[in-house]
Motif scaffolding. Sequence first.
Motif, PDB file in Angstrom:
ATOM      1  N   LEU A 131       6.575  -2.014   7.142  1.00  0.00           N
ATOM      2  CA  LEU A 131       6.400  -0.571   6.972  1.00  0.00           C
ATOM      3  C   LEU A 131       7.671  -0.001   6.369  1.00  0.00           C
ATOM      4  O   LEU A 131       8.766  -0.198   6.895  1.00  0.00           O
ATOM      5  CB  LEU A 131       6.085   0.090   8.316  1.00  0.00           C
ATOM      6  N   LEU A 132       7.521   0.696   5.250  1.00  0.00           N
ATOM      7  CA  LEU A 132       8.676   1.282   4.566  1.00  0.00           C
ATOM      8  C   LEU A 132       8.558   2.796   4.555  1.00  0.00           C
ATOM      9  O   LEU A 132       7.471   3.352   4.371  1.00  0.00           O
ATOM     10  CB  LEU A 132       8.785   0.751   3.132  1.00  0.00           C
ATOM     11  N   SER A 133       9.674   3.451   4.774  1.00  0.00           N
ATOM     12  CA  SER A 133       9.690   4.908   4.780  1.00  0.00           C
ATOM     13  C   SER A 133       9.517   5.442   3.367  1.00  0.00           C
ATOM     14  O   SER A 133      10.234   5.037   2.449  1.00  0.00           O
ATOM     15  CB  SER A 133      11.004   5.430   5.367  1.00  0.00           C
ATOM     16  N   GLY A 134       8.589   6.390   3.216  1.00  0.00           N
ATOM     17  CA  GLY A 134       8.401   7.055   1.936  1.00  0.00           C
ATOM     18  C   GLY A 134       8.792   8.513   1.982  1.00  0.00           C
ATOM     19  O   GLY A 134       8.386   9.300   1.128  1.00  0.00           O
TER      20      GLY A 134
ATOM     21  N   ILE B 213      11.685   3.635   0.429  1.00  0.00           N
ATOM     22  CA  ILE B 213      11.488   3.873  -1.002  1.00  0.00           C
ATOM     23  C   ILE B 213      11.868   5.327  -1.207  1.00  0.00           C
ATOM     24  O   ILE B 213      11.136   6.239  -0.845  1.00  0.00           O
ATOM     25  CB  ILE B 213      10.055   3.571  -1.456  1.00  0.00           C
ATOM     26  N   SER B 214      13.053   5.517  -1.743  1.00  0.00           N
ATOM     27  CA  SER B 214      13.741   6.796  -1.677  1.00  0.00           C
ATOM     28  C   SER B 214      13.752   7.549  -2.999  1.00  0.00           C
ATOM     29  O   SER B 214      13.886   6.960  -4.073  1.00  0.00           O
ATOM     30  CB  SER B 214      15.187   6.536  -1.227  1.00  0.00           C
TER      31      SER B 214
ATOM     32  N   TYR C 291       1.229  -7.002   2.073  1.00  0.00           N
ATOM     33  CA  TYR C 291       2.228  -7.282   3.105  1.00  0.00           C
ATOM     34  C   TYR C 291       2.680  -6.059   3.896  1.00  0.00           C
ATOM     35  O   TYR C 291       3.363  -6.184   4.912  1.00  0.00           O
ATOM     36  CB  TYR C 291       3.447  -7.977   2.499  1.00  0.00           C
ATOM     37  N   GLY C 292       2.318  -4.859   3.421  1.00  0.00           N
ATOM     38  CA  GLY C 292       2.804  -3.697   4.148  1.00  0.00           C
ATOM     39  C   GLY C 292       2.365  -2.389   3.524  1.00  0.00           C
ATOM     40  O   GLY C 292       1.463  -2.348   2.678  1.00  0.00           O
ATOM     41  N   VAL C 293       3.048  -1.321   3.944  1.00  0.00           N
ATOM     42  CA  VAL C 293       2.682   0.018   3.499  1.00  0.00           C
ATOM     43  C   VAL C 293       3.918   0.890   3.338  1.00  0.00           C
ATOM     44  O   VAL C 293       4.841   0.838   4.155  1.00  0.00           O
ATOM     45  CB  VAL C 293       1.682   0.676   4.487  1.00  0.00           C
ATOM     46  N   LYS C 294       3.935   1.640   2.269  1.00  0.00           N
ATOM     47  CA  LYS C 294       4.885   2.745   2.125  1.00  0.00           C
ATOM     48  C   LYS C 294       4.222   3.943   2.783  1.00  0.00           C
ATOM     49  O   LYS C 294       3.220   4.467   2.286  1.00  0.00           O
ATOM     50  CB  LYS C 294       5.187   3.037   0.657  1.00  0.00           C
ATOM     51  N   GLU C 295       4.758   4.363   3.910  1.00  0.00           N
ATOM     52  CA  GLU C 295       4.150   5.440   4.691  1.00  0.00           C
ATOM     53  C   GLU C 295       4.855   6.747   4.379  1.00  0.00           C
ATOM     54  O   GLU C 295       6.029   6.926   4.726  1.00  0.00           O
ATOM     55  CB  GLU C 295       4.242   5.094   6.184  1.00  0.00           C
ATOM     56  N   ALA C 296       4.153   7.638   3.693  1.00  0.00           N
ATOM     57  CA  ALA C 296       4.732   8.908   3.266  1.00  0.00           C
ATOM     58  C   ALA C 296       3.918  10.090   3.769  1.00  0.00           C
ATOM     59  O   ALA C 296       3.821  11.124   3.107  1.00  0.00           O
ATOM     60  CB  ALA C 296       4.847   8.949   1.739  1.00  0.00           C
ATOM     61  N   SER C 297       3.343   9.918   4.954  1.00  0.00           N
ATOM     62  CA  SER C 297       2.632  11.035   5.568  1.00  0.00           C
ATOM     63  C   SER C 297       3.613  12.022   6.185  1.00  0.00           C
ATOM     64  O   SER C 297       3.243  13.161   6.491  1.00  0.00           O
ATOM     65  CB  SER C 297       1.676  10.528   6.654  1.00  0.00           C
ATOM     66  N   GLY C 298       4.869  11.586   6.388  1.00  0.00           N
ATOM     67  CA  GLY C 298       5.860  12.420   7.059  1.00  0.00           C
ATOM     68  C   GLY C 298       5.678  12.449   8.563  1.00  0.00           C
ATOM     69  O   GLY C 298       6.365  13.199   9.268  1.00  0.00           O
ATOM     70  N   ASN C 299       4.798  11.609   9.066  1.00  0.00           N
ATOM     71  CA  ASN C 299       4.436  11.597  10.484  1.00  0.00           C
ATOM     72  C   ASN C 299       5.031  10.366  11.157  1.00  0.00           C
ATOM     73  O   ASN C 299       4.534   9.255  10.974  1.00  0.00           O
ATOM     74  CB  ASN C 299       2.906  11.606  10.608  1.00  0.00           C
ATOM     75  N   ILE C 300       6.079  10.560  11.948  1.00  0.00           N
ATOM     76  CA  ILE C 300       6.732   9.416  12.587  1.00  0.00           C
ATOM     77  C   ILE C 300       5.808   8.751  13.603  1.00  0.00           C
ATOM     78  O   ILE C 300       5.850   7.535  13.792  1.00  0.00           O
ATOM     79  CB  ILE C 300       8.083   9.835  13.234  1.00  0.00           C
ATOM     80  N   GLU C 301       4.914   9.538  14.228  1.00  0.00           N
ATOM     81  CA  GLU C 301       3.973   8.947  15.178  1.00  0.00           C
ATOM     82  C   GLU C 301       3.054   7.942  14.485  1.00  0.00           C
ATOM     83  O   GLU C 301       2.690   6.913  15.057  1.00  0.00           O
ATOM     84  CB  GLU C 301       3.146  10.033  15.872  1.00  0.00           C
TER      85      GLU C 301
ATOM     86  N   LEU D  59       0.846  -1.188   0.000  1.00  0.00           N
ATOM     87  CA  LEU D  59       0.000   0.000   0.000  1.00  0.00           C
ATOM     88  C   LEU D  59       0.886   1.245   0.000  1.00  0.00           C
ATOM     89  O   LEU D  59       2.012   1.208   0.491  1.00  0.00           O
ATOM     90  CB  LEU D  59      -0.894   0.022   1.245  1.00  0.00           C
ATOM     91  N   TYR D  60       0.366   2.341  -0.514  1.00  0.00           N
ATOM     92  CA  TYR D  60       1.142   3.585  -0.580  1.00  0.00           C
ATOM     93  C   TYR D  60       0.277   4.720  -0.059  1.00  0.00           C
ATOM     94  O   TYR D  60      -0.694   5.126  -0.708  1.00  0.00           O
ATOM     95  CB  TYR D  60       1.589   3.817  -2.027  1.00  0.00           C
TER      96      TYR D  60
END
Length: 297
Positions: free
Chosen positions: A186-189, A206-207, A162-172, A135-136
């Motif tokens: 969970l992958l950093s976006g 995912i950089s 299996y997971g999510v690219k989390e690109a909300s910029g919210n570490i919480e 998911l993205y």
Amino acid sequence: MKKSIYGAMTALVTPFKNGKIDEDGYEKLIKRQIKNGIDAVVPVGTTGESATLTHDEHRICIEIAVNACKNSDVKVLAGAGSNATHEAIGLAEFAQNCGADGILSVAPYYNKPTQEGLYQHYKAISKSVDIPILLYNVPSRTGCDILPETIIRLFNDCDNIYGVKEASGNIERCVDILAHEPKIYLLSGDDAINYPVLSNGGKGVISVTSNLLPDQTSALTHYAMQNEFLKAKEINDKLYNINKVLFCESNPIPIKAAMYIAGLIDSLEYRLPLVTPSSENLKKIESIMKTYDIKGF
């Protein structure tokens, strides 16, 4: 255990020449990624200007990536999202038939579905293919936020999500998801928080920056995944300035400019409505690039 694609991944830019995809240039960029330690490439995501590519161009990019990675260990996580579920399914099926290892599926943009609508959208995509689905979530671009409870529900109900690219910029948000379901990948976006996400249990990145600096992004990610957090943080700190300037205008405007300055793409072209950076920002990008060792082909 679910099949998964993780580690150091690059959200590839799409090079253009005379208004068309520079297919040879694209293949060269991917082979450079392979050479510099990246675990997977992500063609036609947001950074690849997927919103302004035709469906045929979208498919061409996936085909090139699959062929370029064929004789390597590098995976292809193909961008295959849409705000129309039937279109997302069509792209997902194409990616699977083409030989992609998995798909990255962005949250439906503009039409603002409810959480139930998001669940049904992704469940339908999941049923259409067998390959892994990431998911993205990038609400600043889509106007749609996949909430943690929906992500966890999809993870539990769909065998290949299996997971999510989390690109909300919210570490919480990242802490929230992993605290409630630690098995999710969970992958950093968001390059600015790659290290905090990884140190909290993230399974990769995912950089955008790794288009330019794949070797350093790969080293940062691999150190963190080996629990060598001090070494990872040292690289993360060194990348801070470049990460910041590469988002001085809307992505992928700055990263394509940086790639052009570095001689990695032959032509600085975008698809309208994206245009070249301001002269002031071009100078900033060029100035900061001089402080990094950028590997060529």
